[in-house]
Write an enzyme that holds these catalytic residues in place. Structure first.
Site, PDB file in Angstrom:
ATOM      1  N   HIS A  69      42.280  44.317  28.566  1.00 49.55           N
ATOM      2  CA  HIS A  69      42.567  43.102  29.161  1.00 49.55           C
ATOM      3  C   HIS A  69      41.178  42.626  29.775  1.00 49.55           C
ATOM      4  CE1 HIS A  69      43.514  39.790  31.933  1.00 49.55           C
ATOM      5  NE2 HIS A  69      43.392  40.616  33.033  1.00 49.55           N
ATOM      6  N   HIS A 123      36.714  43.050  37.349  1.00 45.72           N
ATOM      7  CA  HIS A 123      37.676  42.126  37.998  1.00 45.72           C
ATOM      8  C   HIS A 123      38.950  42.749  38.619  1.00 45.72           C
ATOM      9  CE1 HIS A 123      40.013  41.085  34.388  1.00 45.72           C
ATOM     10  NE2 HIS A 123      41.084  40.533  35.347  1.00 45.72           N
ATOM     11  N   GLU A 146      41.644  46.081  42.430  1.00 42.61           N
ATOM     12  CA  GLU A 146      43.084  45.475  42.751  1.00 42.61           C
ATOM     13  C   GLU A 146      44.164  46.623  42.260  1.00 42.61           C
ATOM     14  OE1 GLU A 146      45.851  42.336  41.020  1.00 42.61           O
ATOM     15  OE2 GLU A 146      44.062  41.458  41.630  1.00 42.61           O
ATOM     16  N   ASP A 147      43.565  47.211  41.353  1.00 44.52           N
ATOM     17  CA  ASP A 147      44.510  48.099  40.518  1.00 44.52           C
ATOM     18  C   ASP A 147      44.176  49.700  40.320  1.00 44.52           C
ATOM     19  OD1 ASP A 147      46.296  46.007  39.898  1.00 44.52           O
ATOM     20  OD2 ASP A 147      45.524  45.520  38.131  1.00 44.52           O
ATOM     21  N   ASP A 154      40.819  34.873  33.218  1.00 47.27           N
ATOM     22  CA  ASP A 154      41.779  36.055  33.290  1.00 47.27           C
ATOM     23  C   ASP A 154      43.174  35.418  32.933  1.00 47.27           C
ATOM     24  OD1 ASP A 154      42.909  38.442  34.684  1.00 47.27           O
ATOM     25  OD2 ASP A 154      43.604  36.835  35.925  1.00 47.27           O
TER      26      ASP A 154
END
Length: 715
Positions: free
Chosen positions: A87, A111, A115-116, A176
């Site tokens: 991704h 990016h 967050e992940d 994105d």
């Protein structure tokens, strides 16, 4: 960000670089880092696309970012079965193909790490610097556990605020979302619809405003397929039916190439197919599709002057459709877009739309702000910071007026639901106008904005006391809609306690105005007491008649003395700010929409038009023999006088004696025994203007009569 899978029904991409094979890329990604002396194979596509725009770019930082992204996402899978690293790789490739510089690509690879994964912003800052850290933080979602249902709107608020400081934040978000929309197929239908609606209402308008047409058009098609599957299938069938037929644009393109070659103009002529939504819109507008409706001709040249040379050749050698002509080079769109639009009639009556632009304009038209590189460096190729301005705010040449307005009103929308609803409404307004202030400044407003919107844009909360306006020198109601190029003067009450009327909400288009009015009304449920009663009952300027309103916007050639301009076929209007009449020396300017506004050469608006880059258009009076007798001449005169009894009656009698009709008149309150009268008059003969002005000067107490220019500023 989301782990979606490929949508088999998605529209085909435009011709160009083939889409990467995610499964092959995933296998490569799982092999992990390679030796230090070469790039990992998994980002070979990114490196190739990046070097096409920046041949000398240092790719070391990209390798470093990939190694961190791959190792931190290792073990994570998308719902479609590919390793998650595919991704950020796909998002980065989208940006690389658009021409994003190295810093943006580095942040794009990273990016989703904060967050992940276990990677922190401090780690990103330590490894890649403040700029990459800022971009990664800008696109990182807020946690639902902390914000609940407000997480999505507050994430967008955070992203927009970050975009106000660096537009590259939104570039990464758009890429994105594009990749996630391409791979939305494994989601439940209801979730697909929810994501598609947010994309339609927020992301697509933002892509339009930032000028990133390449992303906007594909997002539109993907949303179209999800939200309107039957219309999408019908459009797909229409396009498929044309695929095997002879394209009528081919013959016209060959004729255009030949014409330009004979004229010695070096140009590239391409056939540009319409995307699905564009075809659907044309079908809805025209009903039955013509063969040439499935695409447009694109002519690319080297210099700005060549664009107009091409236009001249096309309009000389082909029959032009004048109503289709638009000049977005002299008057660029608010999203950086520049191009000439026209249409010509080809063989057998086929009509072809033509776009004419330079290669640089085409790059900006496709990639918008992404094509500008890094706005904080001189050359746009490096990630180094420029010196900060004295006020501490970064000087961003890509921050447009609409974004500044959005950032201002969002501070007042403290409630998440209000922000989310207002944001969607604001982004639904897809055009912008520029109006002039009487102090020489300008205001950027959405199309359809009223004097109320202008008041709040200029004065903020002080606009609560606005009691009227002058538009192009004429008294106007606050509900008057403004046009591009108008001059507006707002009149404020002296009573600081006065406030807006609830009816203002019916005419306020900008969120800043609506939020401010609503807040005041909520705080004053009983209105304002005292001499002005409530604002609902406050005295209003007298409404204009239909003729007056038309005059305030400028009159068309059909009702005015005939004016010839150097832009054939363009609508012409006489400026209401200086009301030119023969034989005044005049000059024109093209405003948005293609109309030419004609001013007297000494009008202050002329200097302001030139200051903002509006190109002058030659203008001259035609048919001198018809300057008297039948034409509708309107002129605005200002009489300066000492106050005395019966002055107004004597002035109006002098005007009537000269056979002039009073269209409107205003008398300002006396100041130090001096009074200013402003009259808009209709004359039977332009030649009688000097005599009329002499007659008015002869009235006792009048010490000067002059042609109106721009109204004086209000304190």
């Amino acid at each position: 960000m989301s782990a979606e899978a490929t949508n088999p029904g998605a529209p085909l991409r435009k011709r160009g670089r083939p889409r990467i094979d995610l499964r092959r890329l995933g296998r490569v990604a799982l092999l992990g880092p390679v030796s230090r002396d070469r790039l990992p194979d998994a980002i070979g596509h990114v490196a190739e696309a990046h070097r096409a725009h920046y041949p000398d770019a240092d790719l070391t930082i990209l390798r470093k970012a990939y190694v961190l992204a791959e190792s931190s996402h290792r073990g994570q899978m998308r719902k479609s079965g590919e390793p998650y690293i595919t991704h950020p790789l796909a998002v980065t490739l989208i940006l690389a193909e658009l021409g994003a510089e190295t810093t943006t690509l580095t942040a794009s690879l990273l990016h989703d790490t904060v967050e992940d994964t276990e990677v922190t912003l401090d780690q990103v800052r330590e490894e890649f610097g403040d700029e990459v850290c800022y971009l990664v933080d800008g696109v990182t979602k807020l946690e639902k556990v902390d914000y609940g249902a407000a997480a999505e709107p507050e994430t967008f608020r955070k992203m927009l605020v970050a975009t106000g400081n660096d537009v590259r934040v939104m570039s990464i978000k758009l890429a994105d979302r594009l990749h996630n929309m391409r791979t939305l197929g494994v989601m439940r239908p209801e979730k697909q619809a929810r994501i598609a609606k947010v994309t339609r209402d927020v992301l697509i308008p933002l892509a339009e405003r930032l000028g990133v047409q390449a992303l906007k058009t594909e997002l539109e098609d993907l949303v179209f397929a999800i939200l309107h599957p039957e219309e999408y299938e019908r459009t797909q069938t229409l396009i498929s039916a044309r695929s095997g037929a002879q394209n009528p644009l081919t013959e016209i393109a060959d004729s255009v190439r030949s014409t330009l070659r004979d004229a010695g103009i070096n140009a590239e002529v391409l056939i540009r197919p319409r995307h699905f939504v564009s075809v659907h819109r044309v079908r809805m507008k025209r009903g039955e599709m013509r063969g040439t409706d499935f695409g447009r001709l694109l002519v690319l040249v080297g210099e700005d002057a060549d664009c107009y040379a091409v236009l001249g050749e096309l309009h000389t050698c082909f029959t032009p459709v004048i109503s289709e002509f638009k000049d977005f080079i002299a008057a660029p769109k608010f999203n950086l877009y520049q191009s000439l639009h026209t249409a010509v009639v080809g063989p057998e009556g086929a009509v072809a739309e033509v776009l004419i632009r330079t290669h640089r304009m085409h790059k900006v038209a496709e990639a918008g702000v992404v094509a500008l590189g890094n706005p904080y460096t001189q050359d746009g190729t490096t990630a180094a910071h420029q010196a900060e301005p004295a006020d501490g705010e970064r000087a961003d040449p890509t921050r447009p007026g609409w974004l500044s307005r959005l950032l201002e009103w969002q501070e007042s929308a403290t409630d998440s639901d209000t922000f989310w609803a207002t944001l969607r409404a604001d982004l639904a307004q897809d055009r912008e106008i520029t109006v002039f202030r009487t102090d020489g400044g300008t205001l950027g407003l959405p199309a359809g904005a009223s004097c109320i919107d202008a008041a709040y844009a200029q004065y903020g909360d002080e606009a609560h006391g606005c009691i009227g306006a002058r538009v192009n020198g004429r008294l106007a109601t606050l509900s008057t809609a403004l046009n591009d190029g108008d001059t507006v003067q707002l009149l404020l009450a002296q009573d600081a306690s006065s406030g807006p009327s609830p009816e203002w909400l019916d005419h306020a288009r900008t969120p800043a105005a609506r939020i401010a009015i609503t807040a005041w009304l909520d705080a004053h449920p009983d209105g304002v007491q005292g001499p002005n009663k409530s604002r609902s009952d406050a005295p209003r300027p007298q409404a204009q008649s239909a003729d007056d309103a038309s005059s305030s916007r400028g009159r068309t050639v059909g009702r005015a003395p005939s004016v010839a301009v150097d832009t054939p076929g363009a609508p012409v209007r006489l400026a209401g700010c200086c009301t030119p009449v023969p034989p005044d020396a005049i000059i024109g300017f093209t405003v948005r929409g293609g109309a030419v506004t004609v001013h007297r050469e000494e009008c202050p608006a002329v200097a302001r038009m030139r200051e903002i880059g509006r190109a002058a258009v030659g203008a001259r009076w035609s048919d001198p023999g018809d300057w008297s007798g039948t034409a509708d001449y309107r002129v605005t005169l200002v009489a300066e006088s000492f106050g005395r009894p019966r002055l107004l009656a004597d002035l109006t009698e002098a005007i009537a004696t000269a056979d002039a009709a009073i269209v409107s008149a205003t008398v300002e309150p006396p100041s130090e025994q001096r009074v200013r009268h402003t009259y808009t008059l209709q004359l039977p003969d332009a030649a009688g203007l000097p005599g009329l002005m002499r007659a008015m000067r002869d009235v006792p107490g009048v010490y000067d009569v002059s042609r109106a220019q721009q109204p004086a500023a209000t304190g």
